[in-house]
Design an enzyme around this catalytic site. Structure first.
Site, PDB file in Angstrom:
ATOM      1  N   GLU A  39      40.687  16.424  33.772  1.00 27.57           N
ATOM      2  CA  GLU A  39      41.735  17.810  32.823  1.00 27.57           C
ATOM      3  C   GLU A  39      43.189  16.552  32.669  1.00 27.57           C
ATOM      4  O   GLU A  39      43.261  17.237  31.515  1.00 27.57           O
ATOM      5  CB  GLU A  39      42.364  18.382  34.522  1.00 27.57           C
ATOM      6  CG  GLU A  39      43.296  19.378  33.544  1.00 27.57           C
ATOM      7  CD  GLU A  39      43.753  20.121  35.157  1.00 27.57           C
ATOM      8  OE1 GLU A  39      44.301  18.984  36.307  1.00 27.57           O
ATOM      9  OE2 GLU A  39      44.567  20.712  35.689  1.00 27.57           O
ATOM     10  N   GLY A 161      49.731  18.164  38.078  1.00 27.12           N
ATOM     11  CA  GLY A 161      50.006  17.176  38.343  1.00 27.12           C
ATOM     12  C   GLY A 161      50.834  16.848  37.882  1.00 27.12           C
ATOM     13  O   GLY A 161      51.256  16.578  36.721  1.00 27.12           O
TER      14      GLY A 161
HETATM   15  C1  LIG Z   1      52.342  27.128  33.184  1.00 25.76           C
HETATM   16  C2  LIG Z   1      51.433  26.732  34.600  1.00 25.76           C
HETATM   17  C3  LIG Z   1      50.353  26.981  34.497  1.00 25.76           C
HETATM   18  C4  LIG Z   1      49.342  26.304  35.919  1.00 25.76           C
HETATM   19  N1  LIG Z   1      48.472  25.857  35.147  1.00 25.76           N
HETATM   20  C5  LIG Z   1      47.738  25.758  36.928  1.00 25.76           C
HETATM   21  C6  LIG Z   1      46.200  25.180  36.516  1.00 25.76           C
HETATM   22  O1  LIG Z   1      45.524  25.974  35.984  1.00 25.76           O
HETATM   23  N2  LIG Z   1      45.660  25.403  37.924  1.00 25.76           N
HETATM   24  C7  LIG Z   1      46.760  24.821  38.813  1.00 25.76           C
HETATM   25  O2  LIG Z   1      45.651  24.643  39.800  1.00 25.76           O
HETATM   26  N3  LIG Z   1      48.106  24.657  38.920  1.00 25.76           N
HETATM   27  C8  LIG Z   1      48.702  25.123  37.524  1.00 25.76           C
HETATM   28  N4  LIG Z   1      49.608  24.929  37.939  1.00 25.76           N
HETATM   29  C9  LIG Z   1      50.779  24.641  39.279  1.00 25.76           C
HETATM   30  C10 LIG Z   1      51.083  22.952  38.821  1.00 25.76           C
HETATM   31  O3  LIG Z   1      49.715  22.529  39.004  1.00 25.76           O
HETATM   32  C11 LIG Z   1      51.923  22.579  39.969  1.00 25.76           C
HETATM   33  O4  LIG Z   1      53.255  23.617  39.383  1.00 25.76           O
HETATM   34  C12 LIG Z   1      52.654  21.245  40.214  1.00 25.76           C
HETATM   35  O5  LIG Z   1      51.656  20.420  40.038  1.00 25.76           O
HETATM   36  C13 LIG Z   1      53.796  21.268  40.970  1.00 25.76           C
HETATM   37  O6  LIG Z   1      53.420  21.292  41.770  1.00 25.76           O
HETATM   38  P1  LIG Z   1      54.890  22.596  42.144  1.00 25.76           P
HETATM   39  O7  LIG Z   1      55.501  23.605  41.587  1.00 25.76           O
HETATM   40  O8  LIG Z   1      54.095  22.692  44.259  1.00 25.76           O
HETATM   41  O9  LIG Z   1      55.737  21.650  42.317  1.00 25.76           O
HETATM   42  P2  LIG Z   1      56.621  20.555  44.178  1.00 25.76           P
HETATM   43  O10 LIG Z   1      55.151  20.228  44.574  1.00 25.76           O
HETATM   44  O11 LIG Z   1      57.140  21.668  44.970  1.00 25.76           O
HETATM   45  O12 LIG Z   1      57.347  19.674  42.997  1.00 25.76           O
HETATM   46  C14 LIG Z   1      59.000  19.769  43.479  1.00 25.76           C
HETATM   47  C15 LIG Z   1      59.245  18.116  42.684  1.00 25.76           C
HETATM   48  O13 LIG Z   1      58.902  17.070  43.640  1.00 25.76           O
HETATM   49  C16 LIG Z   1      58.471  16.617  43.296  1.00 25.76           C
HETATM   50  N5  LIG Z   1      57.584  15.622  44.010  1.00 25.76           N
HETATM   51  C17 LIG Z   1      56.909  16.101  44.535  1.00 25.76           C
HETATM   52  N6  LIG Z   1      56.147  15.490  45.729  1.00 25.76           N
HETATM   53  C18 LIG Z   1      56.548  14.431  45.145  1.00 25.76           C
HETATM   54  C19 LIG Z   1      56.474  13.199  45.882  1.00 25.76           C
HETATM   55  N7  LIG Z   1      55.289  12.545  46.840  1.00 25.76           N
HETATM   56  N8  LIG Z   1      57.043  11.910  45.955  1.00 25.76           N
HETATM   57  C20 LIG Z   1      57.829  11.717  44.955  1.00 25.76           C
HETATM   58  N9  LIG Z   1      58.129  13.848  43.705  1.00 25.76           N
HETATM   59  C21 LIG Z   1      57.193  14.970  44.494  1.00 25.76           C
HETATM   60  C22 LIG Z   1      57.886  16.416  41.669  1.00 25.76           C
HETATM   61  O14 LIG Z   1      57.479  15.495  40.960  1.00 25.76           O
HETATM   62  C23 LIG Z   1      58.244  18.047  41.134  1.00 25.76           C
HETATM   63  O15 LIG Z   1      58.841  17.021  40.510  1.00 25.76           O
HETATM   64  C24 LIG Z   1      50.622  25.689  36.535  1.00 25.76           C
HETATM   65  C25 LIG Z   1      51.831  25.618  36.421  1.00 25.76           C
HETATM   66  C26 LIG Z   1      52.783  25.719  35.285  1.00 25.76           C
HETATM   67  C27 LIG Z   1      53.787  25.980  35.211  1.00 25.76           C
END
Ligand SMILES: Cc1cc2nc3c(=O)[nH]c(=O)nc-3n(C[C@H](O)[C@H](O)[C@H](O)COP(=O)(O)OP(=O)(O)OC[C@H]3O[C@@H](n4cnc5c(N)ncnc54)[C@H](O)[C@@H]3O)c2cc1C
Length: 188
Positions: A39, A161
């Site tokens: 992916e 991710g």
């Molecule tokens: C248009 C769109 C399509 C998507 N499609 C899919 C899909 O098809 N399938 C699917 O499973 N998901 C999908 N997603 C979800 C996407 O993968 C997640 O939004 C993304 O992985 C970030 O997770 P979160 O939104 O929970 O952010 P959070 O985990 O809340 O992160 C917020 C911030 O904190 C930072 N952060 C978090 N943990 C750490 C760490 N350990 N070290 C440093 N920084 C950190 C992140 O980098 C980010 O900047 C989609 C999202 C969008 C917006």
């Protein structure tokens, strides 16, 4: 995203018939994890194509738009900016091609896929930003594809991710022994 519909889906009390089971029961997460490098590479490939499209679109625009009685392309700043973008594109294309070859040989590691995803999407973001600047005010208008590219590209450093998590995975590979020891200590 401008080019794609997104919405929230809920699966409350949904029952899936046994014959529709994909893979083995209880192994869904493991199977999904094994597919993540593919992916992430796909997102990197998209970034390469997106950057290429942005550069082509900008070459076309700057060749026709004039300012101070000459095409925007005639200014050295325009030429240098596009030279930098084209160079970054070629460098990333070479790495992503290598990762694609590794994937086809079942040898793409999580670390290499993470490097490709974070680096190519970062590059794509920078290229689109530089290209948009060369459109001046038109770069801010939805009628111009470069504005849509700018908005759509922003999610690429978040989904599949975040790029921060990609760096966490790469660092985990660099410090593999240390992380293995910490994990073992936690289990004790
Ligand atoms: C248009 C769109 C399509 C998507 N499609 C899919 C899909 O098809 N399938 C699917 O499973 N998901 C999908 N997603 C979800 C996407 O993968 C997640 O939004 C993304 O992985 C970030 O997770 P979160 O939104 O929970 O952010 P959070 O985990 O809340 O992160 C917020 C911030 O904190 C930072 N952060 C978090 N943990 C750490 C760490 N350990 N070290 C440093 N920084 C950190 C992140 O980098 C980010 O900047 C989609 C999202 C969008 C917006």
């Amino acid at each position: 995203m401008k080019a794609q519909d997104t919405c929230e889906l809920f699966f409350d009390n949904v029952k899936v018939p046994k014959e529709n089971l994909l893979g083995e029961e209880g192994l869904g997460f493991k199977i999904m994890m094994a597919e993540l490098p593919r992916e992430r590479l796909t997102v990197a490939i998209n970034a390469i194509g997106g950057a290429e499209g942005a550069i082509e679109n900008t070459i076309e625009y700057t060749s026709t738009r004039t300012a101070f009685k000459k095409p925007i392309a005639g200014f050295q700043n325009t030429q240098f900016k596009l030279a930098e973008c084209a160079t970054q594109l070629q460098i990333h294309q070479a790495f992503v091609d290598r990762c694609t070859r590794l994937l086809s040989q079942n040898q793409l590691t999580a670390e290499s896929a993470s490097m490709a995803k974070f680096s190519a999407t970062d590059m794509h973001g920078k290229v689109v930003d530089e290209c948009l600047q060369l459109f001046g005010g038109y770069g801010y208008m939805w009628e111009y594809p470069i504005a849509v590219m700018y908005a759509d590209n922003r999610v690429a450093v978040i989904y599949a991710g975040t790029n921060e998590i990609m760096k966490v995975l790469i660092a985990r590979g660099l410090y593999k022994e240390l992380f293995d020891n910490i994990r073992a200590m936690k289990k004790q």
